[in-house]
Scaffold this active site. Structure first.
Site, PDB file in Angstrom:
ATOM      1  N   ASN A 187     -15.098  -5.776  66.037  1.00 24.54           N
ATOM      2  CA  ASN A 187     -14.573  -4.623  65.121  1.00 24.54           C
ATOM      3  C   ASN A 187     -15.111  -3.247  65.376  1.00 24.54           C
ATOM      4  O   ASN A 187     -14.526  -2.482  65.836  1.00 24.54           O
ATOM      5  CB  ASN A 187     -14.891  -4.807  63.610  1.00 24.54           C
ATOM      6  CG  ASN A 187     -14.415  -6.112  63.512  1.00 24.54           C
ATOM      7  OD1 ASN A 187     -13.026  -6.188  63.510  1.00 24.54           O
ATOM      8  ND2 ASN A 187     -14.743  -7.017  62.305  1.00 24.54           N
ATOM      9  N   ASP A 210     -28.106   1.124  67.311  1.00 19.94           N
ATOM     10  CA  ASP A 210     -29.067   0.383  66.328  1.00 19.94           C
ATOM     11  C   ASP A 210     -29.091   1.507  65.014  1.00 19.94           C
ATOM     12  O   ASP A 210     -29.315   2.458  65.311  1.00 19.94           O
ATOM     13  CB  ASP A 210     -30.402  -0.142  66.940  1.00 19.94           C
ATOM     14  CG  ASP A 210     -30.960  -1.076  65.990  1.00 19.94           C
ATOM     15  OD1 ASP A 210     -30.198  -2.310  66.046  1.00 19.94           O
ATOM     16  OD2 ASP A 210     -32.031  -1.242  65.480  1.00 19.94           O
ATOM     17  N   THR A 211     -29.277   0.807  63.771  1.00 23.39           N
ATOM     18  CA  THR A 211     -28.848   1.522  62.648  1.00 23.39           C
ATOM     19  C   THR A 211     -29.863   0.879  61.489  1.00 23.39           C
ATOM     20  O   THR A 211     -30.023  -0.228  61.503  1.00 23.39           O
ATOM     21  CB  THR A 211     -27.662   1.619  62.047  1.00 23.39           C
ATOM     22  OG1 THR A 211     -26.747   2.064  62.892  1.00 23.39           O
ATOM     23  CG2 THR A 211     -27.695   2.214  60.772  1.00 23.39           C
ATOM     24  N   GLY A 253     -23.073  -3.125  53.829  1.00 24.84           N
ATOM     25  CA  GLY A 253     -24.642  -3.205  53.675  1.00 24.84           C
ATOM     26  C   GLY A 253     -25.096  -2.276  52.285  1.00 24.84           C
ATOM     27  O   GLY A 253     -24.769  -2.629  51.298  1.00 24.84           O
ATOM     28  N   TYR A 254     -26.051  -1.380  52.567  1.00 27.93           N
ATOM     29  CA  TYR A 254     -26.570  -0.703  51.629  1.00 27.93           C
ATOM     30  C   TYR A 254     -25.667   0.576  50.927  1.00 27.93           C
ATOM     31  O   TYR A 254     -26.206   1.175  50.085  1.00 27.93           O
ATOM     32  CB  TYR A 254     -28.006  -0.057  52.190  1.00 27.93           C
ATOM     33  CG  TYR A 254     -29.086  -1.066  52.720  1.00 27.93           C
ATOM     34  CD1 TYR A 254     -29.699  -1.774  51.767  1.00 27.93           C
ATOM     35  CD2 TYR A 254     -28.946  -1.551  54.092  1.00 27.93           C
ATOM     36  CE1 TYR A 254     -30.638  -2.654  52.101  1.00 27.93           C
ATOM     37  CE2 TYR A 254     -29.797  -2.444  54.188  1.00 27.93           C
ATOM     38  CZ  TYR A 254     -30.742  -3.150  53.475  1.00 27.93           C
ATOM     39  OH  TYR A 254     -31.509  -3.998  53.952  1.00 27.93           O
ATOM     40  N   HIS A 261     -24.162   9.079  59.651  1.00 23.06           N
ATOM     41  CA  HIS A 261     -25.244   8.967  60.630  1.00 23.06           C
ATOM     42  C   HIS A 261     -24.592   8.444  61.906  1.00 23.06           C
ATOM     43  O   HIS A 261     -24.750   8.870  62.939  1.00 23.06           O
ATOM     44  CB  HIS A 261     -26.320   7.707  59.950  1.00 23.06           C
ATOM     45  CG  HIS A 261     -25.787   6.663  59.305  1.00 23.06           C
ATOM     46  ND1 HIS A 261     -25.109   6.755  58.307  1.00 23.06           N
ATOM     47  CD2 HIS A 261     -25.721   5.371  59.847  1.00 23.06           C
ATOM     48  CE1 HIS A 261     -24.753   5.606  57.974  1.00 23.06           C
ATOM     49  NE2 HIS A 261     -25.237   4.493  58.670  1.00 23.06           N
ATOM     50  N   ARG A 262     -23.709   7.279  61.708  1.00 20.62           N
ATOM     51  CA  ARG A 262     -23.091   6.676  62.985  1.00 20.62           C
ATOM     52  C   ARG A 262     -22.340   7.642  63.662  1.00 20.62           C
ATOM     53  O   ARG A 262     -22.228   7.728  64.713  1.00 20.62           O
ATOM     54  CB  ARG A 262     -22.300   5.563  62.475  1.00 20.62           C
ATOM     55  CG  ARG A 262     -22.377   4.395  63.671  1.00 20.62           C
ATOM     56  CD  ARG A 262     -21.422   2.950  63.059  1.00 20.62           C
ATOM     57  NE  ARG A 262     -21.353   2.883  61.803  1.00 20.62           N
ATOM     58  CZ  ARG A 262     -22.456   2.269  61.230  1.00 20.62           C
ATOM     59  NH1 ARG A 262     -23.395   1.827  61.686  1.00 20.62           N
ATOM     60  NH2 ARG A 262     -22.269   2.145  59.715  1.00 20.62           N
TER      61      ARG A 262
HETATM   62  P1  IMP Z   1     -26.466  -2.299  62.777  1.00 23.42           P
HETATM   63  O1  IMP Z   1     -27.682  -1.857  63.786  1.00 23.42           O
HETATM   64  O2  IMP Z   1     -25.358  -1.193  62.878  1.00 23.42           O
HETATM   65  O3  IMP Z   1     -26.075  -3.850  62.746  1.00 23.42           O
HETATM   66  O4  IMP Z   1     -27.115  -2.037  61.418  1.00 23.42           O
HETATM   67  C1  IMP Z   1     -28.103  -2.968  60.806  1.00 23.42           C
HETATM   68  C2  IMP Z   1     -28.047  -3.005  59.350  1.00 23.42           C
HETATM   69  O5  IMP Z   1     -28.320  -1.709  58.717  1.00 23.42           O
HETATM   70  C3  IMP Z   1     -26.715  -3.537  58.795  1.00 23.42           C
HETATM   71  O6  IMP Z   1     -26.622  -5.019  58.705  1.00 23.42           O
HETATM   72  C4  IMP Z   1     -26.684  -3.041  57.331  1.00 23.42           C
HETATM   73  O7  IMP Z   1     -27.290  -3.643  56.389  1.00 23.42           O
HETATM   74  C5  IMP Z   1     -27.286  -1.621  57.646  1.00 23.42           C
HETATM   75  N1  IMP Z   1     -26.323  -0.446  57.699  1.00 23.42           N
HETATM   76  C6  IMP Z   1     -25.870  -0.124  58.958  1.00 23.42           C
HETATM   77  N2  IMP Z   1     -25.073   0.896  58.780  1.00 23.42           N
HETATM   78  C7  IMP Z   1     -24.777   1.057  57.603  1.00 23.42           C
HETATM   79  C8  IMP Z   1     -24.017   1.796  56.683  1.00 23.42           C
HETATM   80  O8  IMP Z   1     -23.240   2.663  57.260  1.00 23.42           O
HETATM   81  N3  IMP Z   1     -24.039   1.472  55.540  1.00 23.42           N
HETATM   82  C9  IMP Z   1     -24.571   0.849  54.987  1.00 23.42           C
HETATM   83  N4  IMP Z   1     -25.554  -0.147  55.687  1.00 23.42           N
HETATM   84  C10 IMP Z   1     -25.455   0.105  56.689  1.00 23.42           C
END
Ligand code: IMP
Length: 198
Positions: free
Chosen positions: A15, A72-73, A154-155, A181-182
């Site tokens: 996705n 990474d987030t 997520g959050y 952020h993304r």
């Molecule tokens: P990833 O690195 O993009 O896989 O994000 C890691 C984790 O951070 C995810 O599993 C979510 O729990 C949280 N996360 C990342 N981006 C978001 C967002 O835009 N909104 C809410 N939670 C997020």
């Protein structure tokens, strides 16, 4: 700008790949790990968001010597010393369960007055020469005392960005993408790609 620059996105999430393909500037061809034939999970053993994004990209570069990027987030909460941070996906345990993760954040912040938090995305791009370039996107906000809204993931239901009266989970995807952020980190990355002529 060069045509059809192939860049591998180091993620098993189809996705995300589809989404990113729609945003990338013309002339860049983004493909996923499936196209490379890499099916194993890439270890995320770093202690920070920066480290994990670099580790993931380096894993693919070491094996294939190709241009690639990883993101990474994490959600960093001041009152929790920066947690859940790099552990955002698995804060309440190994399974990625958003409801449990949010419940644990709210429990750990009971009675806490300092609600300051931020979402941070770091993209590490490794060019074909093996050079690292990193792009950070941050959105500041606060953690509410109870979830609000049903959109997003997520959050999102407990995060209210600075200057807004609604959480990410009460915003449309377009509204969220305008400030998230993304999107900030990806916009920086794509401007960089547009500016380089390899
Ligand atoms: P990833 O690195 O993009 O896989 O994000 C890691 C984790 O951070 C995810 O599993 C979510 O729990 C949280 N996360 C990342 N981006 C978001 C967002 O835009 N909104 C809410 N939670 C997020």
């Amino acid at each position: 700008m060069p045509n059809n620059h192939g860049i591998c996105f180091v993620s098993h999430n189809r996705n995300k790949l589809v989404e990113i393909r729609q945003l990338v500037p013309d002339g860049f061809d983004i493909y996923g790990l499936e196209e490379l034939g890499l099916t194993e999970e890439i270890p995320e053993t770093g202690n920070t968001i920066e480290e994990n994004s670099a580790l993931k990209a380096q894993y693919v570069y070491d094996r294939y010597k190709i241009a690639c990027f990883a993101d990474d987030t994490g959600l960093e909460i001041d009152a929790l010393g920066g947690d859940p941070g790099v552990y955002s996906a698995r804060y309440a345990g190994p399974a990625n369960n958003s409801v449990k993760n949010m419940e644990l954040v709210l429990k750990n912040m009971e009675g806490e007055e300092n609600r300051k938090a931020r979402f941070k995305t770091v993209i590490t791009f490794i060019d074909k020469h093996g050079q690292h370039h990193s792009f950070e996107g941050i959105v500041q906000g606060q953690i509410l005392r109870a979830p609000k809204g049903t959109k997003g993931f997520g959050y999102d239901p407990i995060f209210q960005p600075v200057g807004y009266k609604k959480t990410f989970a009460e915003m449309t995807l377009e509204e969220k993408n305008r400030i998230s952020h993304r999107s900030k980190s990806f916009n920086k990355f794509f401007s960089y790609l547009n500016s380089v002529d390899e």
